[in-house]
Scaffold this active site. Structure first.
Site, PDB file in Angstrom:
ATOM      1  N   ARG A   1       0.834  -1.194   0.000  1.00  0.00           N
ATOM      2  CA  ARG A   1       0.000   0.000   0.000  1.00  0.00           C
ATOM      3  C   ARG A   1       0.873   1.251   0.000  1.00  0.00           C
ATOM      4  NH1 ARG A   1      -4.782   1.955  -1.634  1.00  0.00           N
ATOM      5  NH2 ARG A   1      -6.091   2.853  -0.021  1.00  0.00           N
TER       6      ARG A   1
ATOM      7  N   THR B   1      -8.542   0.151 -10.217  1.00  0.00           N
ATOM      8  CA  THR B   1      -8.089  -1.081  -9.550  1.00  0.00           C
ATOM      9  C   THR B   1      -8.260  -2.285 -10.452  1.00  0.00           C
ATOM     10  OG1 THR B   1      -8.773  -0.098  -7.463  1.00  0.00           O
ATOM     11  CG2 THR B   1      -8.442  -2.478  -7.461  1.00  0.00           C
TER      12      THR B   1
ATOM     13  N   THR C   1      -3.708  -1.397  -7.731  1.00  0.00           N
ATOM     14  CA  THR C   1      -4.505  -0.198  -7.964  1.00  0.00           C
ATOM     15  C   THR C   1      -3.658   1.061  -8.118  1.00  0.00           C
ATOM     16  OG1 THR C   1      -6.310   1.149  -7.040  1.00  0.00           O
ATOM     17  CG2 THR C   1      -4.744   0.215  -5.480  1.00  0.00           C
TER      18      THR C   1
ATOM     19  N   GLU D   1      -5.942   3.734  -7.696  1.00  0.00           N
ATOM     20  CA  GLU D   1      -7.094   4.372  -7.062  1.00  0.00           C
ATOM     21  C   GLU D   1      -8.110   4.792  -8.127  1.00  0.00           C
ATOM     22  OE1 GLU D   1      -9.892   6.495  -4.867  1.00  0.00           O
ATOM     23  OE2 GLU D   1      -9.112   4.472  -4.841  1.00  0.00           O
TER      24      GLU D   1
ATOM     25  N   GLU E   1      -3.810   7.701  -4.307  1.00  0.00           N
ATOM     26  CA  GLU E   1      -4.271   6.917  -3.162  1.00  0.00           C
ATOM     27  C   GLU E   1      -4.511   7.734  -1.900  1.00  0.00           C
ATOM     28  OE1 GLU E   1      -5.289   4.025  -3.386  1.00  0.00           O
ATOM     29  OE2 GLU E   1      -4.358   3.193  -5.173  1.00  0.00           O
TER      30      GLU E   1
ATOM     31  N   SER F   1      -8.126   0.801   2.806  1.00  0.00           N
ATOM     32  CA  SER F   1      -8.485   0.279   1.492  1.00  0.00           C
ATOM     33  C   SER F   1      -9.664  -0.671   1.625  1.00  0.00           C
ATOM     34  CB  SER F   1      -7.287  -0.473   0.895  1.00  0.00           C
ATOM     35  OG  SER F   1      -7.658  -1.152  -0.288  1.00  0.00           O
TER      36      SER F   1
ATOM     37  N   GLY G   1     -12.993  -2.148  -7.992  1.00  0.00           N
ATOM     38  CA  GLY G   1     -14.257  -1.474  -7.798  1.00  0.00           C
ATOM     39  C   GLY G   1     -14.402  -0.592  -6.584  1.00  0.00           C
ATOM     40  N   GLY G   2     -13.303  -0.095  -6.001  1.00  0.00           N
ATOM     41  CA  GLY G   2     -13.422   0.810  -4.864  1.00  0.00           C
ATOM     42  C   GLY G   2     -14.095   0.138  -3.682  1.00  0.00           C
TER      43      GLY G   2
END
Length: 551
Positions: free
Chosen positions: A94, A371, A389, A391, A408, A435, A457-458
């Protein structure tokens, strides 16, 4: 199988725009968001590479052909399953906030959150990219092929060109402001400023050169030296500048974490721990649903849709209150997943009435203070579930050396305080934003891998992955049919139903149960692999350009 179940599956199959045949293979399987990426992964497996080798090759190609969704300017979470020891290793790549980040950086002078474009398309939104450092660590521990070999397919695709996919063409049409960034305009738009269309050929020699350097010199190319300096200069030189520094890049470290696992019927489901909220939320929803015997419902039944939405509502209320980077916040993981706590929260659920928007619970042990997804199994039974991802589509809408920089940091809460309480997911220097990425494994009673899956897909990643798990485990659907399921989601607000599918027909019935309902288009982005006897079957989301193939 009951007539009701058969009818449900028939409706499911009629719901999607294309229904790929089930892809089965005896030894290995790759499922990802683009055919060229899948072929790159299979090539590495044919050459004796591991699931991690294949995952790196897949990701590098996705960074070329799917630049709106992932790439070396972003980050990701990777779960690795060892087919011999049956151990799971979690890799956290991340992005982190720079040392100069401040809690109120996404607030306007009047104290209100900045508008979407102001926050996203800015240097402020760019976090320290974690993807390459994470993949290099995973390769060092689980790879067989040479690091440099894994970049070859991506370098060829970038240098020789690739055809614009339907999804990339759609995003270029939707985002004409991308033309404001000179490097993006030169690569993805025609000379007259019109976006390249489906089937047009795109060449990205700058990215080919960058990947060539990374292939020969390693991930440090991105974190130290000229490319790092160019990233910093671009972020700080933006009209809405960020605080990213050369020291932030040089100091980045990926993190190994322990998977968060829990029981569901006869299986064990394992996912990503904080700073992702996905693993906890999925296990909470499964735990809340377990006594309702949802396996007796057909996929598009009213009861199933209602219960999934209500359980998801409870999980999202807790997610928003408690989950953040565990280096900064004491996340009560055990409390959130304890049977006693879930039993208490389940009392809020009614089979015939929606609870409406709900607040978080108080779990035991709590004290105040664009993503893509890749699923791979190799010939040795090793597996990777890897969500990657940048973002938002095209990230911060800045390109450096052929790749897109992430946005991000907008995954942090823009408000450091809410209702007089400190927000767990507020911006802090060095912190990893929360996340929803949910790479997931399912194991049997002996610890043997049953399935690997995840989604793009968030925040809707959680619900998509959850529904696919229910399809696989409760409704015994194939990997492809489970991925295809019409979507129902609730993020502790309106219950969302996927338009143009049978589940949308339940809108009025859900409203009668007290749900606020939205029927909306769904982006999707799932991939899944499931064990079948001695082999594997795969599925890739028909809502995107992906495929699943094996050998």
């Amino acid at each position: 199988m009951s007539v009701r179940r058969l009818l449900g599956i028939a409706l499911l199959l009629a719901a999607v725009c294309r229904v790929p045949s089930v892809q089965a293979a005896p030894q290995s399987m790759v499922a990802a968001a683009h055919p060229l990426a899948v072929e790159a992964g299979l090539e590495m497996l044919r050459r004796g590479g591991t699931a991690v080798d294949a995952a790196i090759a897949v990701q590098m190609v996705l960074g070329v052909v799917e630049p709106h969704a992932s790439g070396i300017g972003g980050g990701g979470f990777l779960l690795h399953y060892d087919g011999t020891s049956r151990a799971i290793t979690v890799y956290d790549g991340r992005e982190t906030a720079p040392a100069g980040a401040t809690p109120g950086m996404f607030l306007a002078p009047d104290g209100r959150p900045l508008g979407y474009r102001e926050a996203v398309a800015s240097g402020m939104s760019v976090g320290v990219p974690g993807l390459l450092a994470m993949l290099e660590l995973a390769h060092r521990e689980h790879g067989k092929l040479a690091w440099s070999d894994l970049f070859a397919p991506a370098i060829v695709a970038a240098r020789d060109g690739f055809a614009v996919s339907p999804r990339l063409a759609t995003w270029l049409q939707r985002m004409p402001t991308l033309r404001d960034e000179a490097a993006i305009r030169e690569t993805f738009f025609h000379a007259d400023g019109s976006p390249r269309e489906r089937g047009d050929r795109i060449v990205n020699r700058a990215l080919a050169d960058t990947m060539g350097l990374i292939a020969s010199r390693g991930a440090r190319v991105l974190y130290q030296g000229p490319i790092a300096a160019e990233i910093v200069g671009r972020v700080r030189g933006h009209r809405r500048p960020g605080a990213l520094s050369a020291t932030d890049l040089a100091d980045y470290k990926p993190v190994r974490r322990e998977a968060v696992c829990g029981p569901y019927r006869v299986w064990t489901v394992c996912g990503m721990p904080p700073p992702s909220s996905g693993g906890i939320a999925i296990l909470q929803v499964l735990g809340l649903l377990q006594p309702f015997d949802i396996q007796r419902d057909a996929p598009n039944d009213l009861r199933a849709a209602h219960l999934i939405a209500e359980a998801s509502r409870l999980a999202f209320a807790d997610r928003d209150r408690y989950v953040a980077d565990p280096a900064f916040v004491d996340v009560p993981v055990a409390g959130l997943l304890s049977p006693a706590y879930l039993d208490e929260r389940r009392k809020l659920m009614s089979p015939d009435r929606s609870m409406g928007k709900v607040g978080p619970g108080v779990p035991p042990g709590y004290v105040e203070r664009g993503t893509s997804h890749i699923s791979i199994v190799d010939r040795w039974g090793n597996a990777v579930s890897f969500t990657t991802t940048i973002e938002a589509p095209f990230g911060a809408q800045m390109m450096v050396r052929g790749f897109i920089l992430n946005n991000e940091l907008t995954d942090f809460s823009p408000r450091p305080e809410l209702d007089g309480k400190t927000v767990a997911n507020r911006v802090q220097p060095g912190k990893r934003p929360r996340s929803s990425m949910s790479p997931t494994f399912v194991l049997d009673r002996d610890g043997k891998l049953v399935a690997a899956l995840g989604s793009a897909g968030g925040a809707r990643i959680i619900g998509d992955t959850l529904q696919t798990l229910i399809g696989l485990l409760d409704w015994d659907l194939s990997a492809q049919a489970a991925v295809d399921l019409p979507r129902v989601a609730n993020l502790n607000g309106a219950t969302e139903l996927e338009e143009g599918t049978p589940i949308a027909d339940q809108a009025d019935a859900l409203r009668k149960l007290g749900h606020e309902v939205q029927v909306r288009r769904h982006e999707g982005g799932l991939t899944a692999i499931r064990r079948t006897g001695d082999g594997w079957e795969g599925g890739a989301d028909p809502r995107r350009d992906g495929v699943a193939r094996g050998e």
